[in-house]
Motif scaffolding. Sequence first.
Motif, mmCIF file in Angstrom:
data_model
loop_
_atom_site.group_PDB
_atom_site.id
_atom_site.type_symbol
_atom_site.label_atom_id
_atom_site.label_comp_id
_atom_site.label_asym_id
_atom_site.label_seq_id
_atom_site.Cartn_x
_atom_site.Cartn_y
_atom_site.Cartn_z
ATOM 1 N N GLY A 193 0.777 -1.237 0.000
ATOM 2 C CA GLY A 193 0.000 0.000 0.000
ATOM 3 C C GLY A 193 0.803 1.278 0.000
ATOM 4 N N VAL A 194 2.114 1.203 -0.290
ATOM 5 C CA VAL A 194 2.938 2.409 -0.274
ATOM 6 C C VAL A 194 3.428 2.791 -1.665
ATOM 7 N N GLY A 195 2.872 2.176 -2.694
ATOM 8 C CA GLY A 195 3.320 2.467 -4.058
ATOM 9 C C GLY A 195 3.095 3.898 -4.476
ATOM 10 N N TYR A 196 2.100 4.571 -3.871
ATOM 11 C CA TYR A 196 1.809 5.952 -4.276
ATOM 12 C C TYR A 196 2.939 6.909 -3.940
ATOM 13 N N HIS A 197 3.841 6.525 -3.039
ATOM 14 C CA HIS A 197 5.001 7.363 -2.727
ATOM 15 C C HIS A 197 6.050 7.312 -3.842
ATOM 16 N N PHE A 198 5.984 6.291 -4.687
ATOM 17 C CA PHE A 198 7.042 6.057 -5.670
ATOM 18 C C PHE A 198 6.468 5.881 -7.077
ATOM 19 N N GLU A 199 5.405 6.582 -7.378
ATOM 20 C CA GLU A 199 4.713 6.381 -8.646
ATOM 21 C C GLU A 199 5.625 6.593 -9.853
ATOM 22 N N GLN A 200 6.375 7.679 -9.853
ATOM 23 C CA GLN A 200 7.222 7.978 -11.010
ATOM 24 C C GLN A 200 8.359 6.983 -11.132
ATOM 25 N N GLU A 201 8.976 6.623 -10.011
ATOM 26 C CA GLU A 201 10.070 5.656 -10.048
ATOM 27 C C GLU A 201 9.586 4.300 -10.544
ATOM 28 N N ILE A 202 8.441 3.870 -10.071
ATOM 29 C CA ILE A 202 7.893 2.579 -10.497
ATOM 30 C C ILE A 202 7.548 2.605 -11.973
ATOM 31 N N GLU A 203 6.938 3.684 -12.427
ATOM 32 C CA GLU A 203 6.600 3.782 -13.849
ATOM 33 C C GLU A 203 7.858 3.752 -14.706
ATOM 34 N N ASP A 204 8.893 4.464 -14.280
ATOM 35 C CA ASP A 204 10.140 4.471 -15.040
ATOM 36 C C ASP A 204 10.745 3.076 -15.128
ATOM 37 N N GLN A 205 10.735 2.353 -14.016
ATOM 38 C CA GLN A 205 11.313 1.015 -14.000
ATOM 39 C C GLN A 205 10.518 0.047 -14.877
#
Length: 462
Positions: A91-103
Amino acid sequence: MCASPPFRSCGVEVGIRRMACDGTNMAAATNVTDTLPSIPNDVRPPITNYSRACGVMPSLRFLSTIRSMVMSKGSTTIEKLILVDTIERLGVGYHFEQEIEDQLREIFRLQSEDKELQDNYDLFTTHFNFVCSGNIAILSLADEDGEFEKTLTSDAKGLLSFYEAANVRIHGEDVLEDAVAFTSHHLNRMVQELEPPLQCQVKRALEQPVHRGVQRLEARHYISFYERNELKNDILLKLAKLDFNYLQNLYKKELHDLSRWWNELDLISKLPYARDRLVESYFWGTAFRFQPQHSYARIAITKSVLMLTIMDDTYDNYATLEEADLFTEILEKWDINEIDRLPDYMKIIYKFILNIYEEYEVEAAKQGKLFAVPYAKEAVKQVGEAYNRHTQWFMGGQMPTYEEYMVNTVVTSCIYVFLTVGIPGLKSASKEAIDWVMSEPNKALIASPGFADMQMTSEVMT
């Protein structure tokens, strides 16, 4: 035991601040704002309007550490996908949205060249490969006749991942339908022989696949599962606990404010036939937008559900056919000067609706979203017409055709109300986008992932 235990203290510098936001300690809740850490501008998502929350934001040190892990160049593709999946499940993915999308974009780009992803299509990695290659990964597990290999049936962890991946299916994807049947059969067969926490995960998945669940509830379950995982990352676990408790306290503060507003209105004593469903209505709001920056959307959706519940109960259970027709006519006019034509109890409802949308118009003006106001009002008018049509069918003994009933049901699902009500809180919302979404029912349904599942679980509202 598979019950979710209460969180233990994380033992970290910022701690978990639990504060009951009821009317007896509002002063204390207000003073909490003095202890909130400052948030740098480069921390995503933008932290706005959180100062009223009862709690402490997760440590920036934890956020920075996890962000570095996501962006690490030394991890393999599978390791990165597993990390992203774990972050999202906690449930903490919203803190890293851009990083996750980039990866994920980078993994997708390199996927055709990655020998690891091409050769290691076991069940566990299929869950993650499915993100990049869809049915190709699933098909690789079937034999020439399209049957899934029997050698796969002994891998419980892999079957669980396979099962969750297959549940992202849509109508017409026969391979995924077969995969769900295959995995659910074998998971049910072996579940009693498994050891916790895997046994608990399997039981939960068979009851409620993650894709069909409410994100915060699924995160709460997964935190308990992950805590008992021998390979857990302690920093990620602590971040997830802090984040969950921070948001829980924010929700309590919002619900406190809504409760005070609802009690002051005192509509239930004036309309005793109507359901009193404040908490259930707020739950809908958190299901649609759980992130802290979407406080406006949660509150707006809560008020809308309360309004729609009263309208539904009035049409279904109280109004005569003549009164229902009259209310629908007056609602279409949207004019306070018409209120005296209504029965006294309907005057209360009509004024309540108009007041909600007066507040909506003020907020829309503040956010530069006045274009949304006509759409929002029209959505409520359409719901009134659809409720009335259903009442006329039922009370008048008319039998609609299947096509007529389904068209009406799309409107009474209230999807248009929910799509429009949160627009003032969405920076990216434009008139062109709303025109497109509202132009056809199918577009509205497609634009609302998870809405059908919320409808399926709406028995709490009845």
